[in-house]
Motif scaffolding. Structure first.
Motif, mmCIF file in Angstrom:
data_model
loop_
_atom_site.group_PDB
_atom_site.id
_atom_site.type_symbol
_atom_site.label_atom_id
_atom_site.label_comp_id
_atom_site.label_asym_id
_atom_site.label_seq_id
_atom_site.Cartn_x
_atom_site.Cartn_y
_atom_site.Cartn_z
ATOM 1 N N GLU A 55 36.227 73.517 32.092
ATOM 2 C CA GLU A 55 35.138 72.710 31.569
ATOM 3 C C GLU A 55 34.715 71.745 32.665
ATOM 4 O OE1 GLU A 55 36.142 72.496 26.756
ATOM 5 O OE2 GLU A 55 36.327 70.699 28.029
ATOM 6 N N ILE A 56 33.430 71.749 32.972
ATOM 7 C CA ILE A 56 32.880 70.779 33.916
ATOM 8 C C ILE A 56 32.329 69.638 33.078
ATOM 9 C CG2 ILE A 56 31.356 70.390 35.876
ATOM 10 C CD1 ILE A 56 33.437 72.561 36.349
ATOM 11 N N ARG A 57 33.072 68.536 33.038
ATOM 12 C CA ARG A 57 32.709 67.422 32.171
ATOM 13 C C ARG A 57 31.862 66.424 32.957
ATOM 14 N NH1 ARG A 57 38.704 66.710 29.300
ATOM 15 N NH2 ARG A 57 38.713 68.810 28.344
ATOM 16 N N VAL A 58 30.668 66.195 32.426
ATOM 17 C CA VAL A 58 29.672 65.358 33.106
ATOM 18 C C VAL A 58 29.463 64.071 32.329
ATOM 19 C CG1 VAL A 58 27.302 65.208 33.939
ATOM 20 C CG2 VAL A 58 28.508 67.415 33.985
ATOM 21 N N THR A 59 29.661 62.951 33.002
ATOM 22 C CA THR A 59 29.296 61.647 32.461
ATOM 23 C C THR A 59 28.107 61.157 33.279
ATOM 24 O OG1 THR A 59 31.604 61.194 31.889
ATOM 25 C CG2 THR A 59 30.091 59.313 31.941
ATOM 26 N N ILE B 57 31.528 63.573 37.603
ATOM 27 C CA ILE B 57 31.686 64.995 37.263
ATOM 28 C C ILE B 57 33.119 65.409 37.578
ATOM 29 C CG2 ILE B 57 30.945 67.341 37.763
ATOM 30 C CD1 ILE B 57 28.592 64.557 38.612
ATOM 31 N N ASN B 58 33.788 65.971 36.600
ATOM 32 C CA ASN B 58 35.176 66.412 36.756
ATOM 33 C C ASN B 58 35.337 67.843 36.247
ATOM 34 O OD1 ASN B 58 36.499 63.983 37.780
ATOM 35 N ND2 ASN B 58 36.001 63.089 35.787
ATOM 36 N N ALA B 59 36.126 68.619 36.987
ATOM 37 C CA ALA B 59 36.476 69.978 36.546
ATOM 38 C C ALA B 59 37.859 69.940 35.904
ATOM 39 C CB ALA B 59 36.472 70.929 37.742
#
Length: 895
Positions: free
Chosen positions: A370-374, A355-357
């Motif tokens: 954007e909170i990008r979730v893998t 999880i990255n902001a």
């Protein structure tokens, strides 16, 4: 520099002595001898002879060189150079030289002349306390016969200098000299001189360019770099470059918490004042503008909805930008069990999630994210192993593991497993290390290998002391990792069968005045399938009447107590599996033989105590049971007896009337509790609280002896007892831990005419250590006051115990060391509490207060030892001045 000098300074040199390079077409064996050979010609190596004084086998040295008999070599050539490099890499030799011995046709004979590096004989360290020498030798692995080379000297010097620089001795200098040992041949004695100098403290930390945050706020953000302040206790002023760099990052983090995303340090300087031996730090900051959170959008999440992730994130549009908070809500690295988005995924199998902001848009002072979730695939535990348990059997550990093969990966269960292993008490809780092995994202599996370090789990208590009117000797043996199933295995006795997690304790205590014998056994997994603890104990006590003035004892007057108890405690699953339901059944037989004291109203006869105890507790404190740093422990227990008065047919109201005016006063003449004269020999009447209400010169109706009345009244004890305890542990700052504690106890009676029994009461004040009296009483710690001094007394001044008490305590704890061999922590405390004869007298605000400091030392072989210095702020009953200072020694007390 000759070979002896090279030997003394330990400078590793590789000398390639090829006479071809020195003399053109000759090579020398000795200065006077020359052997002709053809330059660049290929020869067959006939033999390599090792010359010089060495301790190694000659053939072993030749083998390490890589040269072989019959090998074709060129002189000079790559073969000779390669051999020198190989021998040099061994790090065993000071000089390496090849010489041509002779040439016969196409065969060549070589001599390999080597000088070994010296070995270490003994080490002497000066400039530090003797207690520190052994640790320095151990840390640098300066063992006897260790090869002494330049690398050893350099690493030892750097380690010692860096060690003391971290402690604030910034100017530490270390010199190492080696001298040949005249007795042990090719060995040296090492002398290490340490000059720590004075501690370098930070005189000031000044900031420029800061308008939004004050100097004080920014200094507070620097956790490990502090300027001098005599008020500060737990963090000394010292300069450590690595920690200083980290603290500069924390200064920027302080700005990010307030919305200043673009804050940066323009420059910083550290100036040393040699005259004052201090450092002055100056930091110039650029604050930038204040920002706010804009829109926050989640991308890539399919398992959890935007609404759920938003609740975990806990950040709304329009709030002040806080970069530190954003990072923590996504992944809080400071708390392994934090409620953040990363743990939400990892607690449900998504080990490979990421999880990255990402900042996607900045308009004026507003930032959109954007909170990008893998999410990745779900991971499963595959192979679970434990290493390091040499004494404890595998099944004792594996039954506590929350990470099972085939189950979904869960970080929460991983953290819980570490706690459960630590709570066993058989391993060093600070050294439990789960290592991830064979992490395979393709297969979705992970192996976990728990590394543990065993510590001593058995304890010996052997002590002598003065108390109860005489010398008391105690022998206690506690085996906390016992194995009952190996009782008939002769090879398992070392000295007793161990490894199955059971507990056996034997305790013998005695003096001229009493003897006590007890034996207990517990099995934490009764039946072997579920965490149901079975416990049992049996004890016998014999106490003799003695004269405290003459120190004489009359063994014809005794008070004997026999006790047996069995119990079961089951771990529950609801509301959660931290709850434990415990139940026990106990029986006590009190036998009084001409034992007339102020403790009981009869001196001959017996009392019986059959009681059922039920308790509900919840404990999630961890991870170290000796020094918990988080969590809490709550318990509520009720101890009850059958209500005999409902069915035994005794009229206790009539017994009460028979008892009126039947007690004879034996003390000095005084007034009773209501001002009436009370003389020695008078008979008196008391109310339910024990206060004297009226006085007479003889029995009111002298048919019945009061002792016989009470003997009938207390033949079978009838009561109920309720207790509550709450214990919290919170990290305050760094290693500093706050412990808060509250306790409450109440002893009641079903039948008010029968009244509250004289057994099972609470005795408040002092160190809280159990004493030789075994009449069911409970001693409650309240430091700063003498033992049992805050307990209600009767008309003769004898402590009769309380039926209700409450206590509040706060402790600040700081660990000095938490090693397995000995755990030591210091503490300061504030306490308040009081006890009352009846519920009518209960006043939770009328408390006896105290404060002080102490030290605790836990050694596996001896248990917990400690000392407290407490100051009582209030006067003892019957006194007017504050009690003042009291010293308390703690032996074997629970954590």
């Amino acid at each position: 520099m000759n070979k002896l000098n090279n030997f003394l300074v330990l400078q590793k040199k590789i000398q390639i002595v090829l006479t071809l390079l020195l003399l053109g077409s000759f090579s020398q064996i000795k200065a006077q001898e020359r052997v002709p050979f053809d330059q660049g010609k290929k020869y067959i190596l006939a033999k390599v002879s090792v010359v010089g004084k060495i301790s190694f086998n000659e053939q072993t040295v030749v083998t390490f060189s890589g040269l072989q008999k019959g090998q074709e070599i060129t002189v000079p050539g790559e073969e000779i150079s390669s051999a020198i490099k190989k021998l040099g890499k061994l790090g065993l030799f000071d000089e390496i030289a090849f010489y041509v011995n002779k040439v016969e046709n196409d065969s060549i004979y070589l001599d390999l002349d080597i000088v070994e590096l010296p070995k270490l004989n003994e080490v002497k360290i000066v400039g530090v306390k003797k207690s520190k020498v052994e640790a320095l030798i151990k840390d640098n692995n300066l063992t006897k016969n260790k090869i002494v080379n330049e690398n050893l000297i350099t690493t030892t010097k750097n380690y010692i200098e860096n060690k003391y620089k971290k402690e604030g001795f910034y100017n530490t200098k270390v010199t190492i000299t080696n001298t040949p040992d005249t007795i042990n041949g090719h060995q040296v004695n090492m002398l290490i001189r340490i000059d720590k100098g004075d501690k370098v403290k930070i005189s000031s930390i000044d900031f420029t360019g800061n308008k939004q945050l004050t100097d004080t706020q920014l200094r507070a953000a620097m956790k490990d770099t502090k300027q001098k302040n005599f008020i500060r206790v737990f963090k000394a002023s010292k300069f450590i470059p690595e920690k200083y760099k980290t603290d500069l990052e924390k200064v920027i983090a302080a700005y990010k918490e307030k919305g200043y995303r673009d804050a940066r340090i323009i420059y910083d300087s550290v100036q040393y004042n040699k005259q004052k031996n201090t450092l002055a730090i100056k930091i110039n900051v650029e604050e930038g503008n204040k920002y706010y959170f804009g829109n926050i959008k989640f991308l890539g999440n399919t398992v959890y909805s935007d609404q759920l992730l938003s609740r975990y994130l806990g950040i709304k549009k329009g709030e002040t930008y806080n970069g530190v908070l954003l990072e923590k809500r996504i992944a809080d690295k400071s708390k392994p069990d934090a409620e953040d988005i990363t743990n939400l995924y990892q607690n449900n199998g998504y080990l490979f999630s990421n999880i990255n902001a990402v900042e996607v848009k900045t308009v004026n002072d507003t930032i959109d994210f954007e909170i990008r979730v893998t999410e990745g695939p779900i991971a499963y535990f595959n192979k679970i192993t434990v290493v390091g348990n040499d004494k404890t059997n595998d099944h004792v550990i594996y039954r506590e593991l929350r990470t099972k093969p085939g189950e979904k990966y869960s970080k929460e269960q991983l953290v819980r497993t570490i706690r459960e292993i630590g709570q066993l008490g058989f391993f060093d809780p600070e050294a439990i290390d789960p290592k991830f092995k064979n992490v395979d994202a393709g297969a979705g599996t992970v192996d976990i290998e728990y590394h543990v370090v065993e510590k001593g789990s058995s304890q010996v208590e052997l002590q002598g002391g003065y108390g109860g009117g005489g010398f008391i000797g105690t022998l206690g043996l506690s085996f906390n990792n016992f194995s009952a199933r190996k009782l008939f295995d002769k090879e398992a006795y070392k000295p007793l069968p161990m490894g199955d997690g059971q507990k056996v304790a034997l305790r013998l205590q005695g003096s001229t005045y009493f003897q006590t014998y007890s034996l207990s056994f517990s099995e934490p997994w009764f039946g072997g399938k579920k965490p149901v603890q079975f416990s049992s104990s049996i004890s016998y006590s014999k106490q003799f009447l003695n004269n405290y003035i003459t120190r004489t004892v009359d063994k014809s007057k005794s008070f004997n107590i026999f006790t047996i108890q069995v119990g079961l405690a089951k771990r529950l699953t609801v509301p959660d599996d931290y709850f434990v339901l415990s139940q026990s059944l106990s029986y006590q037989h009190y036998d009084l033989n001409n034992y007339n004291t102020g403790l009981f109203t009869f001196g001959n006869g017996a009392s019986r105590n059959l009681a059922y105890t039920i308790g509900l507790s919840r404990s999630n404190k961890g991870v170290n049971p000796i020094f918990p740093t988080y969590g809490s422990e709550f318990s509520i227990t009720a101890k009850v007896t059958p209500p005999y008065s409902l069915f035994n047919g005794i009229d206790y109201g009539d017994l009460k009337n028979q008892k009126e005016y039947k007690t004879q006063y034996t003390g000095e003449s005084r007034s009773d509790d209501y001002g009436q004269p009370l003389n020695k020999g008078d008979y008196y009447k008391t109310d339910s609280s024990g206060k004297i209400t009226s006085v007479g010169s003889d029995y009111a109706s002298a048919d019945t002896d009061v002792a016989k009345v009470d003997q009938k009244k207390y033949n079978w004890l009838e009561y109920y007892k309720v207790k509550f305890k709450g214990d919290w542990y919170t990290k305050v700052y760094g290693k500093l831990v706050l412990r808060t504690l509250t306790e409450f106890g109440f002893l009641g009676a079903y039948n008010q005419e029968r009244g509250v029994i004289p057994f099972e009461r609470f005795y408040l004040g002092g160190d809280g250590m159990a004493n030789y009296s075994m009449d069911g009483r409970e001693t409650i710690q309240l430091r700063g006051y003498p033992n049992n001094s805050l307990t209600p007394v009767n008309a003769n001044g004898d402590a009769i115990g309380a039926t209700i008490y409450n206590k509040f305590s706060m402790e600040l704890r700081y660990p000095i060391t938490l090693k397995a061999s000995a755990s030591i922590f210091a503490l300061t405390f504030l306490e308040a509490g009081s006890s009352y004869p009846t519920f009518k007298d209960y006043n939770p605000f009328d408390l006896n207060r105290s404060a002080g400091a102490g030290l605790r030392v836990f050694m596996p072989a001896f248990g917990l030892l400690g000392i407290d210095f407490g100051y009582g702020f209030d006067a003892l009953p019957g006194q007017t001045k504050a009690n003042g200072w009291e010293t308390h020694f703690i032996i074997g007390q629970q954590f």
